[in-house]
Design an enzyme around this catalytic site. Structure first.
Site, PDB file in Angstrom:
ATOM      1  N   SER A   1       0.846  -1.189   0.000  1.00  0.00           N
ATOM      2  CA  SER A   1       0.000   0.000   0.000  1.00  0.00           C
ATOM      3  C   SER A   1       0.884   1.242   0.000  1.00  0.00           C
ATOM      4  O   SER A   1       2.108   1.145   0.084  1.00  0.00           O
ATOM      5  CB  SER A   1      -0.904   0.000   1.224  1.00  0.00           C
ATOM      6  OG  SER A   1      -0.118   0.296   2.373  1.00  0.00           O
ATOM      7  N   LYS A   2       0.249   2.381  -0.065  1.00  0.00           N
ATOM      8  CA  LYS A   2       0.933   3.680  -0.073  1.00  0.00           C
ATOM      9  C   LYS A   2       1.948   3.791   1.073  1.00  0.00           C
ATOM     10  O   LYS A   2       2.975   4.442   0.943  1.00  0.00           O
ATOM     11  CB  LYS A   2      -0.105   4.795   0.091  1.00  0.00           C
ATOM     12  CG  LYS A   2      -0.690   5.232  -1.235  1.00  0.00           C
ATOM     13  CD  LYS A   2      -0.304   6.652  -1.530  1.00  0.00           C
ATOM     14  CE  LYS A   2       0.549   7.031  -2.618  1.00  0.00           C
ATOM     15  NZ  LYS A   2       1.398   6.802  -3.458  1.00  0.00           N
ATOM     16  N   ARG A   3       1.558   3.181   2.183  1.00  0.00           N
ATOM     17  CA  ARG A   3       2.411   3.181   3.366  1.00  0.00           C
ATOM     18  C   ARG A   3       3.840   2.693   3.045  1.00  0.00           C
ATOM     19  O   ARG A   3       4.799   3.066   3.694  1.00  0.00           O
ATOM     20  CB  ARG A   3       1.760   2.214   4.356  1.00  0.00           C
ATOM     21  CG  ARG A   3       1.987   2.389   5.787  1.00  0.00           C
ATOM     22  CD  ARG A   3       0.851   1.701   6.561  1.00  0.00           C
ATOM     23  NE  ARG A   3       0.504   0.367   6.070  1.00  0.00           N
ATOM     24  CZ  ARG A   3       1.211  -0.734   6.287  1.00  0.00           C
ATOM     25  NH1 ARG A   3       2.321  -0.667   6.975  1.00  0.00           N
ATOM     26  NH2 ARG A   3       0.795  -1.906   5.840  1.00  0.00           N
TER      27      ARG A   3
END
Ligand code: GLU
Length: 497
Positions: free
Chosen positions: A250-252
């Protein structure tokens, strides 16, 4: 493979494509190219509320950037455009009506309010959510005027549905765990299930290769193939992409959108190589493979079952490998737009291509992404470099010397260097080395100490490309100006202890 291989990439335009989507596209494309088959692009835009403007352009732009060309579709201005499901609504409507007429599906008039109520009750009773089949028993002629119905599939209440996944093996699902899912919405748009099955059949798709998250939909699709009288294609569900902590990427975990990677200066050939190894491998050890090699070797058999780890670290390394393979000319062409954008004033414009090329030749070894170009080379372009004075003599402060002694020694060294550089006959790396190496000895400094001092003075940093070559490219005038400025810094330090 005896059968004609035809595969498709079927994104929904609900956002910018991320690496997971593009990996699916790439695996389909490699499979098609390996077998000399067809790769089809189909935009699944039947969820009007979730369609995002610009997403189709981003999808096509991403594929074009990576060189994943598609083979057919409606002609637009001499090129193949993608298929759009929103332009094929009549076909899905017809097939849904056929299923109703043949008793495989039924119209459901339940209002959204009733469905919400039903869901609430199911939750409070800890039952799995799903339509309670109230309209299943309505006769064909029973209609509710003024209510636009949906069409639902009459999922068998008993028995099981099975299929062979080419990656996962046999999958078996009990039909009673599936509900009467919607085929056609009340606005006449098909759901994903109906549209994808109808299209995969009409487009003669031989292998459906898609992300793991769709595995749960496939039993429903199998039931639909049977009801519609279509022979099902082969299925292959691709392993999930995970971050280094093994949770879903994910973006994380950093950039995930394909456009971001492009923007940061990853090369398409590096990106293709990297994505191909997300879940597929040649032999568990080969990392660098050209597009042609990937096409030659790609096979479903070497796709893994377990999640593939996306490492930005590895991608950076791989991009560096591809950057080093570029000719200076090509590197220059790639880097110039980044330098034009990122070298802020007072760096004068236009940039001198010849000079940029000389600077790039010195950093090509160390560059990982194009976006780093300005940061790695800005000292070549700036009139003056900024740094704290202490950086100049930190190498001389090691050992017993106090800071002020070190600064004084640095001054002495620079005072000796400057006039000699002024009179150096020819300004090239070899002559510079020939002058400076013996000078270190004369000054009772190690070469590391003297060169470290000079490196900071001429570049403003402690880590930079090889010193003599750097000085050669910077030119005599710039070097002398910076060395004089360094002397000034040290002098003002002495003045105010
Ligand atoms: N439209 C689906 C998606 O966005 C396609 C799934 C499939 O390939 O069947 O991923």
């Amino acid at each position: 493979m005896a059968q004609n291989v035809r595969v498709r990439y079927a994104p929904s335009p609900t956002g910018v494509p991320h690496v997971g989507n593009i990996r699916t596209a790439l695996f389909n494309w490699l499979f098609a190219r390996h077998h000399g088959g067809a790769f089809i692009l189909r935009i699944e835009d039947t969820d009007v509320a979730r369609t995002v403007p610009g997403a189709v352009e981003a999808i096509m732009g991403g594929l074009e950037w990576l060189g994943l060309d598609w083979d057919e579709g409606p002609k637009v201005g001499g090129y193949y455009g993608p298929y759009f499901q929103s332009q094929r609504l009549g076909i899905y409507g017809q097939e849904a009506q056929r299923l109703v007429a043949e008793g495989w599906a039924y119209r459901c008039f339940c209002s959204p309010e009733r469905l919400a109520e039903m869901r609430k009750e199911q939750m409070s009773r800890h039952q799995p959510p799903g339509y309670d089949r109230r309209c299943r028993s309505l006769s064909e002629r029973e209609v509710f005027p003024g209510v636009a119905p949906v069409v639902r599939f009459k999922t068998p209440l008993e028995g099981e549905t099975r299929f062979l996944d080419l990656i996962r093996g046999e999958v078996v699902v009990e039909n009673r765990t599936l509900d009467d899912f919607i085929l056609l919405k009340s606005d006449g748009y098909p759901t994903y299930h109906l549209a994808s099955v109808v299209d995969d059949h009409l487009m003669a798709i031989s292998h459906v290769m898609r992300a793991d998250e769709w595995l749960a939909s496939t039993p429903r699709h199998m039931l639909l193939y049977q009801a519609l009288g279509y022979p099902p294609p082969h299925f292959a569900h691709l392993p999930m992409i995970l971050g280094p902590d093994r949770s879903k990427l994910s973006k994380r975990h950093g950039a995930t959108s394909i456009m971001e990677f492009r923007e940061q200066g990853y090369l398409p050939q590096a990106m293709v190589n990297f994505l191909a190894l997300l879940g597929w491998s040649l032999d568990d050890k080969t990392e660098i493979m050209s597009r042609q090699e990937l096409i030659r070797h790609f096979s479903l058999e070497r796709i893994g079952k377990t999640g593939a780890i996306f490492s930005h670290e590895k991608l950076g390394w791989m991009n560096g490998v591809y950057l080093r393979q570029l000719s200076l000319e090509d590197l220059l062409a790639q880097v110039l737009p980044y330098l034009e954008r990122d070298l802020s004033p007072p760096v004068p414009r236009p940039l001198d291509r010849g000079y940029v090329a000389q600077a790039l030749a010195l950093v090509q070894e160390r560059m990982r992404i194009l976006r780093e170009a300005a940061e790695l080379t800005d000292f070549f372009f700036l009139a003056d470099v900024e740094y704290p004075a202490a950086l100049l003599y930190q190498g001389l402060a090691k050992g017993a010397l106090e800071g002020s002694d070190a600064a004084a020694r640095a001054m002495t060294a620079l005072e000796a260097v400057v006039p000699r550089l002024k009179h150096l006959n020819s300004w090239d790396a070899a002559s510079l080395e020939g002058l400076l190496r013996p000078l270190a000895y004369e000054l009772r400094l190690t070469t590391g100490q003297l060169f470290g001092l000079l490196r900071v003075a001429v570049t403003g940093r402690t880590a930079a490309p090889p010193l003599f070559q750097t000085m050669a490219v910077l030119g005599r005038e710039r070097c002398l100006r910076r060395l004089t400025a360094a002397l000034g810094k040290l002098a003002s330090l002495q003045a105010s202890p």
